[in-house]
Design an enzyme around this catalytic site. Structure first.
Site, PDB file in Angstrom:
ATOM      1  N   HIS A  50       0.872  -1.164   0.000  1.00 51.02           N
ATOM      2  CA  HIS A  50       0.000   0.000   0.000  1.00 51.02           C
ATOM      3  C   HIS A  50       0.915   1.221   0.000  1.00 51.02           C
ATOM      4  CE1 HIS A  50      -3.979  -1.823   1.700  1.00 51.02           C
ATOM      5  NE2 HIS A  50      -3.477  -2.546   0.713  1.00 51.02           N
ATOM      6  N   GLU A  52       1.053   4.084   1.725  1.00 49.51           N
ATOM      7  CA  GLU A  52       1.563   4.565   3.015  1.00 49.51           C
ATOM      8  C   GLU A  52       2.652   3.627   3.540  1.00 49.51           C
ATOM      9  OE1 GLU A  52      -2.981   5.358   2.959  1.00 49.51           O
ATOM     10  OE2 GLU A  52      -1.615   3.832   2.221  1.00 49.51           O
ATOM     11  N   CYS A  78      -6.196   2.625   4.965  1.00 44.67           N
ATOM     12  CA  CYS A  78      -7.029   1.435   5.201  1.00 44.67           C
ATOM     13  C   CYS A  78      -7.096   1.098   6.689  1.00 44.67           C
ATOM     14  CB  CYS A  78      -6.514   0.243   4.397  1.00 44.67           C
ATOM     15  SG  CYS A  78      -4.924  -0.430   4.940  1.00 44.67           S
ATOM     16  N   CYS A  88      -2.759   0.206   7.115  1.00 47.51           N
ATOM     17  CA  CYS A  88      -2.032   1.476   7.013  1.00 47.51           C
ATOM     18  C   CYS A  88      -2.349   2.383   8.201  1.00 47.51           C
ATOM     19  CB  CYS A  88      -2.332   2.157   5.689  1.00 47.51           C
ATOM     20  SG  CYS A  88      -1.625   1.245   4.297  1.00 47.51           S
TER      21      CYS A  88
END
Length: 144
Positions: A50, A52, A78, A88
Site C-alpha cells: 500500500h 503509506e 485502510c 495502514c
C-alpha cells in the site's frame, strides 16, 4: 508548499501504480517544515504494497522527524486489510506521525473503512480535502 500542493504530489504518485484490481494510491511523508522525507505508491516494490506502507518503509522507524511529520495520502488509510497483518492506519499510529491529510474517503468497494475515524480517535489530526478527490477517483476508474 501547502497541504493542497503536497496532497496533489501524492495523488500524482497514484498514476505510477502498476495495473491493479485494487486501489491505486500515492503517499508523501513530510517533516514539520514540509520537506519531503519519503514517497510511495501502491504496488511500488511488491503487488501487496500500500502507498503509506511503501513510504514508511523508506524511513527508520526511530527517525525523530516522524514525531512532527504529516502523511499525505490520496486515499483514506485502510483500516481493514487481507494482504498483510497491519493496516495502514495501524502503521501510521505506530510511526507516531501526528497528522494525516487525504483526498478521498475509501468507498465501500472491498470493506467499510474507518481509517480517518480511528486516527482521529487516537488523537491524530486528520484533514480531508475532498475538493481533490475527483483526481483520485479518475486514477481509480477501473474499480467502477
Amino acid at each position: 508548499m501547502d497541504d493542497r500542493e503536497l496532497l496533489a504530489k501524492a495523488i500524482a504518485l497514484g498514476d505510477k501504480c502498476p495495473p491493479s484490481s485494487t486501489f491505486r494510491v500515492g503517499a508523501v511523508i513530510t517533516d514539520a517544515d514540509g520537506t519531503v522525507l519519503a514517497t510511495g505508491y501502491s504496488g511500488e516494490t511488491d503487488p501487496h504494497d500500500h502507498a503509506e506502507e511503501a513510504a514508511l518503509a523508506k524511513l527508520d522507524s526511530a527517525d525523530p522527524r516522524l514525531a512532527g511529520a504529516t502523511m499525505y495520502t490520496s486515499l483514506e488509510p485502510c483500516s481493514t486489510r487481507a494482504s498483510r497483518p497491519k493496516t495502514c492506519t495501524t502503521l501510521i499510529l505506530e510511526s507516531g506521525i501526528p497528522r494525516v491529510v487525504f483526498a478521498w474517503r475509501e468507498p465501500a468497494v472491498f470493506v467499510d473503512c474507518v481509517g480517518a475515524e480511528t486516527l482521529a480517535a487516537a488523537g491524530r489530526t486528520v484533514i480531508e480535502l475532498p475538493e481533490l478527490a475527483d483526481a483520485v477517483r479518475a486514477t481509480n476508474a477501473h474499480l467502477r
